[in-house]
Write an enzyme that holds these catalytic residues in place. Sequence first.
Site, PDB file in Angstrom:
ATOM      1  N   ARG A 175     -34.720   0.245 -42.066  1.00  0.00           N
ATOM      2  CA  ARG A 175     -34.125   1.047 -43.322  1.00  0.00           C
ATOM      3  C   ARG A 175     -32.755   1.621 -43.141  1.00  0.00           C
ATOM      4  O   ARG A 175     -32.069   1.370 -44.234  1.00  0.00           O
ATOM      5  CB  ARG A 175     -35.279   1.981 -43.735  1.00  0.00           C
ATOM      6  CG  ARG A 175     -36.605   1.200 -43.962  1.00  0.00           C
ATOM      7  CD  ARG A 175     -37.617   2.431 -44.444  1.00  0.00           C
ATOM      8  NE  ARG A 175     -37.745   3.558 -43.370  1.00  0.00           N
ATOM      9  CZ  ARG A 175     -38.540   3.028 -42.550  1.00  0.00           C
ATOM     10  NH1 ARG A 175     -39.326   2.074 -42.037  1.00  0.00           N
ATOM     11  NH2 ARG A 175     -38.537   4.308 -41.543  1.00  0.00           N
ATOM     12  N   ILE A 176     -32.522   2.394 -42.360  1.00  0.00           N
ATOM     13  CA  ILE A 176     -31.376   2.895 -42.272  1.00  0.00           C
ATOM     14  C   ILE A 176     -30.176   2.063 -41.831  1.00  0.00           C
ATOM     15  O   ILE A 176     -29.092   2.182 -42.617  1.00  0.00           O
ATOM     16  CB  ILE A 176     -31.245   4.286 -41.166  1.00  0.00           C
ATOM     17  CG1 ILE A 176     -32.474   5.236 -41.758  1.00  0.00           C
ATOM     18  CG2 ILE A 176     -29.917   4.876 -41.037  1.00  0.00           C
ATOM     19  CD1 ILE A 176     -32.791   6.309 -40.734  1.00  0.00           C
ATOM     20  N   CYS A 271     -25.721   7.628 -35.399  1.00  0.00           N
ATOM     21  CA  CYS A 271     -26.584   8.725 -36.131  1.00  0.00           C
ATOM     22  C   CYS A 271     -27.827   8.212 -35.568  1.00  0.00           C
ATOM     23  O   CYS A 271     -28.656   8.799 -36.392  1.00  0.00           O
ATOM     24  CB  CYS A 271     -26.203   8.387 -37.395  1.00  0.00           C
ATOM     25  SG  CYS A 271     -24.839   8.967 -38.049  1.00  0.00           S
ATOM     26  N   ARG A 273     -30.093   8.071 -31.863  1.00  0.00           N
ATOM     27  CA  ARG A 273     -30.508   9.104 -30.795  1.00  0.00           C
ATOM     28  C   ARG A 273     -29.235   9.269 -29.802  1.00  0.00           C
ATOM     29  O   ARG A 273     -28.900   8.170 -29.504  1.00  0.00           O
ATOM     30  CB  ARG A 273     -31.826   8.680 -30.331  1.00  0.00           C
ATOM     31  CG  ARG A 273     -32.959   8.639 -31.199  1.00  0.00           C
ATOM     32  CD  ARG A 273     -33.506  10.173 -31.185  1.00  0.00           C
ATOM     33  NE  ARG A 273     -34.563  10.186 -32.397  1.00  0.00           N
ATOM     34  CZ  ARG A 273     -34.491  10.278 -33.561  1.00  0.00           C
ATOM     35  NH1 ARG A 273     -33.260  10.281 -34.062  1.00  0.00           N
ATOM     36  NH2 ARG A 273     -35.758  10.382 -34.283  1.00  0.00           N
ATOM     37  N   ASP A 297     -22.994  11.813 -34.519  1.00  0.00           N
ATOM     38  CA  ASP A 297     -23.991  12.792 -34.982  1.00  0.00           C
ATOM     39  C   ASP A 297     -25.122  13.482 -33.958  1.00  0.00           C
ATOM     40  O   ASP A 297     -25.724  14.562 -34.108  1.00  0.00           O
ATOM     41  CB  ASP A 297     -24.503  12.251 -36.191  1.00  0.00           C
ATOM     42  CG  ASP A 297     -25.495  13.605 -36.927  1.00  0.00           C
ATOM     43  OD1 ASP A 297     -25.011  14.526 -37.262  1.00  0.00           O
ATOM     44  OD2 ASP A 297     -26.849  13.128 -37.010  1.00  0.00           O
ATOM     45  N   GLU A 302     -28.313  16.989 -26.222  1.00  0.00           N
ATOM     46  CA  GLU A 302     -28.288  17.862 -27.170  1.00  0.00           C
ATOM     47  C   GLU A 302     -28.901  19.390 -27.035  1.00  0.00           C
ATOM     48  O   GLU A 302     -29.813  19.174 -26.545  1.00  0.00           O
ATOM     49  CB  GLU A 302     -28.879  17.042 -28.421  1.00  0.00           C
ATOM     50  CG  GLU A 302     -28.420  17.662 -29.787  1.00  0.00           C
ATOM     51  CD  GLU A 302     -28.601  16.744 -30.929  1.00  0.00           C
ATOM     52  OE1 GLU A 302     -29.190  17.111 -31.985  1.00  0.00           O
ATOM     53  OE2 GLU A 302     -28.437  15.430 -30.832  1.00  0.00           O
ATOM     54  N   HIS A 320     -25.725  16.857 -35.436  1.00  0.00           N
ATOM     55  CA  HIS A 320     -27.066  16.474 -35.858  1.00  0.00           C
ATOM     56  C   HIS A 320     -27.167  16.723 -37.290  1.00  0.00           C
ATOM     57  O   HIS A 320     -28.298  17.256 -37.672  1.00  0.00           O
ATOM     58  CB  HIS A 320     -27.980  16.965 -34.853  1.00  0.00           C
ATOM     59  CG  HIS A 320     -29.084  16.134 -34.886  1.00  0.00           C
ATOM     60  ND1 HIS A 320     -29.931  16.075 -33.790  1.00  0.00           N
ATOM     61  CD2 HIS A 320     -29.727  15.190 -35.888  1.00  0.00           C
ATOM     62  CE1 HIS A 320     -31.014  14.939 -33.754  1.00  0.00           C
ATOM     63  NE2 HIS A 320     -30.791  14.640 -35.383  1.00  0.00           N
ATOM     64  N   ALA A 322     -27.252  14.433 -39.992  1.00  0.00           N
ATOM     65  CA  ALA A 322     -27.583  13.167 -40.725  1.00  0.00           C
ATOM     66  C   ALA A 322     -28.613  13.353 -42.036  1.00  0.00           C
ATOM     67  O   ALA A 322     -28.368  12.950 -43.010  1.00  0.00           O
ATOM     68  CB  ALA A 322     -27.936  12.110 -39.833  1.00  0.00           C
ATOM     69  N   SER A 323     -29.410  14.248 -41.636  1.00  0.00           N
ATOM     70  CA  SER A 323     -30.449  14.424 -42.743  1.00  0.00           C
ATOM     71  C   SER A 323     -30.119  15.619 -43.666  1.00  0.00           C
ATOM     72  O   SER A 323     -30.964  16.051 -44.371  1.00  0.00           O
ATOM     73  CB  SER A 323     -31.901  14.566 -42.251  1.00  0.00           C
ATOM     74  OG  SER A 323     -31.858  15.691 -41.469  1.00  0.00           O
TER      75      SER A 323
END
Length: 386
Positions: A175-176, A271, A273, A297, A302, A320, A322-323
């Site tokens: 989807r992404i 973007c 993992r 991202d 992390e 991080h 992206a959302s």
Amino acid sequence: MARPLQVEVYNPNGRYRVVSTKSMPGTRWINLLVDQDCRLEICTEAKTILSVEDIISLIGDRCDGVIGQLTEDWGEKLFSALSRAGGKAFSNMAVGYNNVDTKAATKYGVAVGNTPGVLTETTAELAASLSLAAARRIVEADEFMRAGRYDGWLPHLFVGNLLKGQTVGVIGAGRIGSAYARMMVEGFKMNLIYYDLYQATRLEKFVTGYGQFLKANGEQPVTWKRASTMEEVLREADVISLHPVLDKTTYHLINKQRLAIMKKEAVLVNCSRGPVVDEVALVEHLKANPMFRVGLDVFEDEPHMKPGLAQMKNAVVVPHIASASKWTREGMATLAALNVLGKIKGYPVWSNPNNVEPFLNENTTPPAACPSIVNSKDIGLPVSKL
């Protein structure tokens, strides 16, 4: 004895006790819980990442459910504590759940929720933003201006890469990945090469249709190609965006050897993992190839970056986000709350977790279902017929 963590309480006399380890965007998720007789406790402690011990103290002796974050270590200790407190519901405010031991959750009969269906476009937009920022050296130029170093136009000043007519490569056309590809193809008239275990038929039809539109209007049509290997994408693409899942097969998917076969002036975007990229190898590649650029991202360790990455002028790095659009983050909060509420109320699981729009419509009552429970089959939850 340790000082109790600071919390903000809503509906103190509510029948069900729900804990949120962080404040989350919006107020709808709060209202949905309070309206269903939940006492909601939101941790307001000024601490970015809560420890396991912190969360155990929040759970306390009685807790029906917890909304947590992907930075927290949800394993045996936490699910055991939640179960002892009578809790049967946990939801990540994230689509990913690499931080969750679902086997431990299942062992204690705890439902594990996540928040798919609201991150597709916003994540794809950030990947496109990083592609453009890296290709056109926007961050470098911004820092140059702010430092007061600009004293006039020069022919070679921050010369970057033109995207129009170049080839965008996508690894993982779900989807992404497909949304990102559409943005790059339609926005910059780039040709597409992609690698995925499954054929992206809808994406192929989109690119074909857009190519026919361009040709009918006297322009060069765009093309698409499904690569037989990932290496084929790495060799041919000018911009490459990574969108695989993270598992044993994709750990360090981009390593020293695969970086070496990419074009010297390619742009790499991640973007997905952090551990998909060998960050140490990436730093060395950036040092050796100053015209190679990257937009990141996510990071391997992390929230930390590998030594040297922060000093690389040819790297665009963001924390991080992206959302991090208002609509998406508020939607994630709503879905996480409804996952926990649904399990507390004994609701079934929504039949299609990627179609969550009925839960996000603020003008209607959400369906009586849990939007997305990843271990629903293992703990025997029924599927909604709505």
